[in-house]
Every structure is written in C-alpha cells, then in structure tokens.
Design an enzyme around this catalytic site. Structure first.
Site, PDB file in Angstrom:
ATOM      1  N   ARG A  48       8.035 -10.082  -5.536  1.00 56.25           N
ATOM      2  CA  ARG A  48       6.707  -9.554  -5.196  1.00 56.25           C
ATOM      3  C   ARG A  48       5.874  -9.501  -6.472  1.00 56.25           C
ATOM      4  O   ARG A  48       6.377  -9.708  -7.572  1.00 56.25           O
ATOM      5  CB  ARG A  48       6.763  -8.198  -4.466  1.00 56.25           C
ATOM      6  CG  ARG A  48       7.834  -7.217  -4.793  1.00 56.25           C
ATOM      7  CD  ARG A  48       7.742  -6.572  -6.133  1.00 56.25           C
ATOM      8  NE  ARG A  48       6.424  -6.055  -6.416  1.00 56.25           N
ATOM      9  CZ  ARG A  48       5.938  -5.884  -7.630  1.00 56.25           C
ATOM     10  NH1 ARG A  48       6.673  -6.173  -8.709  1.00 56.25           N
ATOM     11  NH2 ARG A  48       4.716  -5.422  -7.835  1.00 56.25           N
ATOM     12  N   ARG A  91       2.819 -14.051   2.981  1.00 54.10           N
ATOM     13  CA  ARG A  91       2.022 -12.846   2.682  1.00 54.10           C
ATOM     14  C   ARG A  91       0.556 -13.270   2.510  1.00 54.10           C
ATOM     15  O   ARG A  91       0.286 -14.269   1.847  1.00 54.10           O
ATOM     16  CB  ARG A  91       2.528 -12.145   1.410  1.00 54.10           C
ATOM     17  CG  ARG A  91       3.931 -11.554   1.584  1.00 54.10           C
ATOM     18  CD  ARG A  91       4.291 -10.636   0.441  1.00 54.10           C
ATOM     19  NE  ARG A  91       3.611  -9.351   0.541  1.00 54.10           N
ATOM     20  CZ  ARG A  91       3.607  -8.442  -0.447  1.00 54.10           C
ATOM     21  NH1 ARG A  91       4.239  -8.693  -1.583  1.00 54.10           N
ATOM     22  NH2 ARG A  91       2.983  -7.290  -0.297  1.00 54.10           N
ATOM     23  N   ASP A 237      -4.339  -8.491  -6.837  1.00 60.18           N
ATOM     24  CA  ASP A 237      -3.818  -9.544  -5.963  1.00 60.18           C
ATOM     25  C   ASP A 237      -4.875 -10.588  -5.661  1.00 60.18           C
ATOM     26  O   ASP A 237      -4.565 -11.730  -5.324  1.00 60.18           O
ATOM     27  CB  ASP A 237      -3.302  -8.946  -4.652  1.00 60.18           C
ATOM     28  CG  ASP A 237      -1.928  -8.387  -4.863  1.00 60.18           C
ATOM     29  OD1 ASP A 237      -1.838  -7.279  -5.433  1.00 60.18           O
ATOM     30  OD2 ASP A 237      -0.950  -9.075  -4.529  1.00 60.18           O
ATOM     31  N   ASN A 247      -5.939  -4.774  -4.698  1.00 61.42           N
ATOM     32  CA  ASN A 247      -4.679  -4.466  -5.387  1.00 61.42           C
ATOM     33  C   ASN A 247      -3.940  -3.419  -4.560  1.00 61.42           C
ATOM     34  O   ASN A 247      -4.440  -2.926  -3.547  1.00 61.42           O
ATOM     35  CB  ASN A 247      -4.950  -3.966  -6.817  1.00 61.42           C
ATOM     36  CG  ASN A 247      -3.675  -3.887  -7.643  1.00 61.42           C
ATOM     37  OD1 ASN A 247      -2.885  -4.826  -7.660  1.00 61.42           O
ATOM     38  ND2 ASN A 247      -3.448  -2.783  -8.316  1.00 61.42           N
ATOM     39  N   LYS A 248      -2.755  -3.091  -5.013  1.00 58.76           N
ATOM     40  CA  LYS A 248      -1.890  -2.184  -4.250  1.00 58.76           C
ATOM     41  C   LYS A 248      -2.606  -0.892  -3.874  1.00 58.76           C
ATOM     42  O   LYS A 248      -3.359  -0.324  -4.669  1.00 58.76           O
ATOM     43  CB  LYS A 248      -0.639  -1.901  -5.094  1.00 58.76           C
ATOM     44  CG  LYS A 248       0.409  -1.033  -4.467  1.00 58.76           C
ATOM     45  CD  LYS A 248       0.864  -1.497  -3.102  1.00 58.76           C
ATOM     46  CE  LYS A 248       1.379  -2.919  -3.111  1.00 58.76           C
ATOM     47  NZ  LYS A 248       1.635  -3.425  -1.734  1.00 58.76           N
TER      48      LYS A 248
END
Ligand code: MRU
Length: 349
Positions: A48, A91, A237, A247-248
């Site tokens: 990941r 993904r 990302d 992003n996360k």
C-alpha cells in the site's frame, strides 16, 4: 548510513514484497512469479501507499511479460491490456497506479517483436522503480530545511519508505534531517482503521532511530494546543491540477487544525502523484472500503450487531489549506493552478 528494508524487490522473474499487514509484529517477505498475486496484494493492502502501488503494478506487468508464452506481438499486447485493466481495478484513488500501468503499456506499444515487448515492459518497470527512489531522495533533500533541530513534526498514515520504493515522501525530509544530525520528534497519528500510523510509521521511524510518539486521530486539536507542533508533513494519493490533495482519512482535519494554529502544512509527493486530468474533488473516485475494517479490530467486533459503518478511505484537502507541495522538482507554492503546470513544464494549462 540509514538502512531501511526494501518494500519491493525484482528478483529476475520474481517480485519480493513486504507483507505490510503483518507489521509491526513480523517483517515477512512474500515472493511471487504471479501477477495476479501482486494484484491481490494491492487490493488487500499487503502492498500500500501510492508510489509503492504504482511500482508494484508495473512489476506485475513485468511478471506477466516475463512468464508469458504467447508468440505473436498482437496477442501479447492484447493480453497485456487485459492485465493492465485488472490491475487498474484494484484500488481507485492513488493515481500512481494508473500512471505506472499506462507508462509500461505505452513502452510495449512501440515494440517490434514479442521479445522486444517483453524486454521493454520489464525495463520500464525497473525504470519506474529506480526513478521513484531518486525522486523521493530529492524530496528529502529539498524539504529537509523545513525541519529544525528540536522540532516536533506531525504526520498521518504512512507516507514512509514502506509506501514507496525507498525513503518515503513525507518521511524523506525526516531521514535527510536525521542524516544531517538534527534531532526532532515525530507525532504519528494512529490512522484508524488500518493503523498505518501506529503500525507502520511508528515502526519504520523507530527502526531508523527517529523519536516517534503515537497519538489517536481525534487528539489533533489538543495536540496543536499543547504540544508546540512546528510542522505538519503528509503524503498524497492524488493531487489535482488545482492543488486539491487526496490523502488518507484524517489529513483534511489535520490541515484545518494546522491552519487555525498557524502550523505550516506541507504535502510531499513525487510529480507522478499529480493528476493533470482532474481539477476538483468530483473528478476522481474516493475509495470506499469494506465497513468490517471499521467495525472489527483484530477480529473483535466493537460496534453493536446490525449497525454498519461509513468508510471512505481517503479525504480531500482543499488547496487553500496547503502551505506547499514538496516534489522532486522543487516546492510548489500557491497559486497552484498556475504553479503546478509551470513546475511540470506544461505551458498549455
Ligand atoms: O490506504 P493506503 O495505506 O494505501 O494510503 C496511503 C496514504 O494515504 C499515503 O499517505 C499516500 O499513499 C502517500 S504514500 C507516500
């Protein structure tokens, strides 16, 4: 000299990768010749982090090319397209995946024979891997001055070496600062529900001798108040051409708190994370993962039976909250709609 474990390694027809779901308890490498095993690893998050997903997908195509027995170029390219399509469905948010797959497929398209196509696919995957490591090192050198001796830096998720070929993106300035003798402390937000901060960032920074403390995601507000945070440094990302940063989960709340408390908020990412086709939040997909990742912790259900969860895996920070974007080509400052294309050398935007 810093020595981090290699996230991914091409071993002549095999790909070895760290199974990140097993960290920090075990450092386990999986070795495979099967591109579908790599696709599964991306989907299940054994591999990941946006750049690592891109490199892994490129190597999945290389595994296909290395082991394929078709003897017509046309058939080979058809099958390569099918494999590329399957990889792109693993993904949706990290643009590096699409960028890397398209780059490898494009390299094969100009081949003159099957053997030439095989060679081009494998070489392109290796080049993507190498360039990612170089870009991250540059990000480290360019961003290092943002970390002062004695500083406290806050980060979310794992934008570390594990999430890339090496060095990481948000961690690269930390590793370079450490090499240059600076002492600083990193607060790693734990990053529910997959716990990339608590499990992965805390593991890799402590392995490298950097002081790291873990904090719960919901403590950002009080940390900003009480802990004298000097810098927020996160990965990405996908960055749109207007400077929106996917992003996360938890990145956007961190950026909001940082703004209120005058904490500089920097994003570190290679230019392969910039998506010039997207302008705003509606132009790409935010991954929604299985609610069971939220509802269960290590197999133990924490919410009542019959109740489900909402689980977006990423959030989107608007450009006005981003102080700067550290890339291998330099730090991009606002106005992003002007300075992103300029940094990429694109005049037609
Ligand atoms: O769901 P993940 O663990 O793949 O999400 C990773 C992140 O959000 C990272 O911050 C991002 O990919 C940058 S990695 C250098």
């Amino acid at each position: 000299m810093l020595s981090l474990p290699r996230t991914l390694e091409w071993r002549d027809g095999k790909l070895a990768f760290i199974d990140q779901t097993k960290l920090p308890e075990q450092l386990v490498y999986v070795e495979t010749e099967d591109w579908e095993r790599v696709a599964k690893a991306i989907k299940s998050m054994e591999i990941r982090g946006a750049p690592a997903i891109g490199v892994a997908a490129a190597y999945a195509l290389a595994l296909f090319a290395y082991h394929s027995t078709v003897d017509s170029l046309e058939r080979f390219l058809e099958e390569l397209d099918r494999v590329a399509g399957a990889l792109k469905r693993t993904r949706p948010t990290a643009v590096n995946l699409f960028w890397a797959v398209d780059r490898v497929v494009a390299a094969a398209k100009s081949a003159t024979s099957v053997d030439d196509a095989r060679r081009r696919v494998i070489e392109e995957a290796k080049r993507i891997h190498f360039e990612d490591e170089q870009a991250n090192r540059r990000i480290g050198e360019i961003g290092e001055h943002l970390i002062g001796d004695g500083d406290t830096v806050i980060t979310v998720c794992n934008a570390g070496s594990l999430a890339t070929s090496y060095w990481g993106t948000a961690t690269a300035p930390m590793y370079v600062a450490r090499e240059r003798g600076k002492k600083f402390r990193v607060i790693a937000l734990e990053t529910r529900p997959f716990l990339q901060g608590a499990r992965l960032t805390a593991w890799e920074l402590s392995q490298a001798g950097i002081e790291v403390v873990v904090a719960t995601d919901n403590s950002i507000g009080i940390l900003a108040e009480k802990e004298r945070i000097d810098l927020a440094l996160v990965g990405a990302d996908r960055i749109t051409r207007l400077g929106y940063v996917a992003n996360k989960l938890g990145t956007y709340p961190l950026a909001l708190v940082a703004r209120v408390h005058n904490i500089p908020f920097y994003v570190a990412a290679p230019t392969s994370t910039i998506d010039m086709r997207s302008a705003g939040p509606g132009d790409f997909e935010i991954e929604k993962r299985d609610p069971s990742e939220v509802l269960y912790i290590k197999g133990y259900r924490i919410a009542p039976e019959g109740v489900t969860a909402i689980y977006y895996a990423f959030d989107i920070t608007p450009p006005q909250l981003v102080t700067g974007i550290i890339t291998e080509k330099g730090i991009i400052y606002p106005p992003y709609e002007k300075n992103i294309p300029r940094t990429l050398g694109l005049s037609n935007f």
